[in-house]
Design an enzyme around this catalytic site. Structure first.
Site, PDB file in Angstrom:
ATOM      1  N   ASP A 195     112.038-109.204   1.349  1.00  0.00           N
ATOM      2  CA  ASP A 195     111.768-108.858   2.743  1.00  0.00           C
ATOM      3  C   ASP A 195     112.233-107.418   2.941  1.00  0.00           C
ATOM      4  O   ASP A 195     113.421-107.110   2.814  1.00  0.00           O
ATOM      5  CB  ASP A 195     112.541-109.815   3.666  1.00  0.00           C
ATOM      6  CG  ASP A 195     112.257-109.581   5.144  1.00  0.00           C
ATOM      7  OD1 ASP A 195     111.971-108.434   5.520  1.00  0.00           O
ATOM      8  OD2 ASP A 195     112.365-110.545   5.925  1.00  0.00           O
ATOM      9  N   LYS A 221     109.462-101.141  12.939  1.00  0.00           N
ATOM     10  CA  LYS A 221     110.777-100.517  12.870  1.00  0.00           C
ATOM     11  C   LYS A 221     110.622 -99.074  12.377  1.00  0.00           C
ATOM     12  O   LYS A 221     110.169 -98.210  13.125  1.00  0.00           O
ATOM     13  CB  LYS A 221     111.706-101.334  11.976  1.00  0.00           C
ATOM     14  CG  LYS A 221     111.907-102.777  12.435  1.00  0.00           C
ATOM     15  CD  LYS A 221     112.862-103.524  11.544  1.00  0.00           C
ATOM     16  CE  LYS A 221     112.895-105.014  11.836  1.00  0.00           C
ATOM     17  NZ  LYS A 221     113.322-105.369  13.198  1.00  0.00           N
ATOM     18  N   ARG A 369     125.283-101.992  16.691  1.00  0.00           N
ATOM     19  CA  ARG A 369     124.388-101.609  15.595  1.00  0.00           C
ATOM     20  C   ARG A 369     123.621-100.346  15.967  1.00  0.00           C
ATOM     21  O   ARG A 369     123.005-100.272  17.042  1.00  0.00           O
ATOM     22  CB  ARG A 369     123.416-102.755  15.296  1.00  0.00           C
ATOM     23  CG  ARG A 369     122.779-102.698  13.929  1.00  0.00           C
ATOM     24  CD  ARG A 369     121.916-103.915  13.686  1.00  0.00           C
ATOM     25  NE  ARG A 369     120.761-103.939  14.577  1.00  0.00           N
ATOM     26  CZ  ARG A 369     119.606-104.536  14.291  1.00  0.00           C
ATOM     27  NH1 ARG A 369     119.459-105.162  13.141  1.00  0.00           N
ATOM     28  NH2 ARG A 369     118.611-104.528  15.143  1.00  0.00           N
TER      29      ARG A 369
END
Length: 395
Positions: A195, A221, A369
């Protein structure tokens, strides 16, 4: 100007990728959440308008042929291929990451052969991968065995059919050793499924170089394809004739318009298709990939490491001792393109950061994050983010 701010200015002036920022729609916000949703490439709105008004509005059904809609999944897959170290003809774009994980994992078990009835899955993986692995195990009559990436080598056996791993851990940003893990999986006679959601577009992957069997990834992303943009599936060329998809849709038929009752799979990467492609999001992604023209993944990786190094240095200088703790590996070979900081009140801190124009995200229960997209994040952004973080955690 502080010493760190002065250094940030110098680093930005020397940055060979700094001009790429102009290819995106950005504002004064420091956007460090591109590891969840990439920024909008400036050319996408105009391209999408053309798709809607001319290709759909004027040409209508003719666009499947005249506008290249039918071949988009393979054409766009070939655009993604060099970003993950793959030759053309091995990637098809379509469906979600979750659907592609299911296709890849079930097909991997089917390819593994008799006597191999165990699936290893990353115990620290993104939850959906685990859910799908459990379903794939039930569907194929396999045993599911969750292990950490560090335990894979010792867990492999003659029973292992397939191993599903994340290249980069979504919480901590830890980069797992794809070459050595893939080699170990192959030595055991099993199939490696990777992945790439948190690595593609941020660092070199080397799918062909390292002999990866199957891989999947999202495009919203670091590839900046837009919310819900279609994912992709990589099937190594020498495995394509053996790829037995559990979702044999009409789009992957050898004669898709033959409408025959019996299924005969097409050749090549087309076997990874299922149903009618999501054309609007598919072509928005194709336009978004234009930002990669003339950009090397190696240069992106070098800047990513420089950005994350500088951020860790700035955080150390700007935050009170012991207030935050990095859970992202310091070693370059073990780090993706994000930094995760443990902070006991992380949820509240992130809300305040966003209010002050520094956008990252919060992962339960205590992780801040920050994702660093080298195509549009600069060193001044890094310094500002760390400075504002320091001010907020000192409150």
């Amino acid at each position: 100007m502080s010493e760190l701010a002065s250094r940030a200015t110098e680093l930005d002036a020397a940055d060979e990728l700094a001009g790429l920022r102009e290819r995106f729609v950005l504002d004064e916000v420091v956007y460090l959440d591109g590891n969840s949703l990439g920024a909008l490439p400036a050319n996408v709105p105009g391209r999408v308008e053309d798709v809607v008004r001319r290709q759909w509005g004027a040409l209508r059904i003719r666009s499947w042929d005249e506008s290249g809609w039918w071949t988009a999944p393979e054409r766009i897959g070939d655009r993604i291929a060099p970003l993950v170290g793959a030759a053309a003809g091995q990637i098809v774009v379509g469906d979600s990451t979750s659907v592609n994980v299911f296709k890849a994992l079930v097909a991997a078990v089917r390819m593994a052969g008799e006597g191999r009835d165990e699936i290893l899955v990353d115990a620290t993986t993104f939850p959906t991968d685990g859910y799908i692995a459990e379903s794939a195990a039930r569907m194929t009559g396999s045993t599911l065995r969750p292990v950490t990436p560090g335990e894979v080598a010792s867990a492999l056996s003659g029973r292992t059919a397939a191993v599903l791993l994340n290249h980069v851990d979504y919480r901590t940003g830890r980069l797992h050793d794809l070459p050595s893990l893939t080699a170990a999986i192959h030595a055991a006679g099993a199939i490696a499924v990777w992945d790439l959601c948190h690595s593609a577009g941020a660092l070199p992957v080397g799918l062909d170089e390292h002999g990866v069997d199957l891989a999947v990834g999202c495009t919203y992303k670091y590839l900046n394809g837009g919310p819900g943009s279609p994912a992709y599936l990589y099937v190594r060329r020498d495995l394509q004739d053996r790829f037995d998809s559990p979702l044999p849709g009409w789009n992957s038929h050898a004669e898709p318009f033959g409408m025959r009752p019996g299924y005969e799979p097409a050749s090549g990467a087309v076997r990874g298709r299922v149903g009618t492609p999501d054309i609007l999001s598919m072509l928005a992604l194709e336009a978004a990939l234009d930002v990669w023209d003339g950009v090397s993944v190696e240069a992106v990786r070098a800047k990513s490491l420089a950005l994350t190094d500088f951020f860790l240095e700035c955080v150390d200088a700007c935050t009170p001792a012991g207030r935050v703790e990095s859970v992202t590996p310091a070693a370059h070979g073990e780090r993706g393109s994000q930094v995760a900081l443990r902070c006991h009140d992380a949820g509240d801190v992130m809300k305040r950061l966003i209010e002050r124009g520094v956008v990252g995200d919060f992962r339960h229960p205590d992780v801040l994050r920050f994702g660093f997209t080298p195509l549009y994040v600069g060193f001044a952004d890094v310094e500002r983010a760390a400075r504002v973080l320091g001010e907020e955690v000192a409150r």
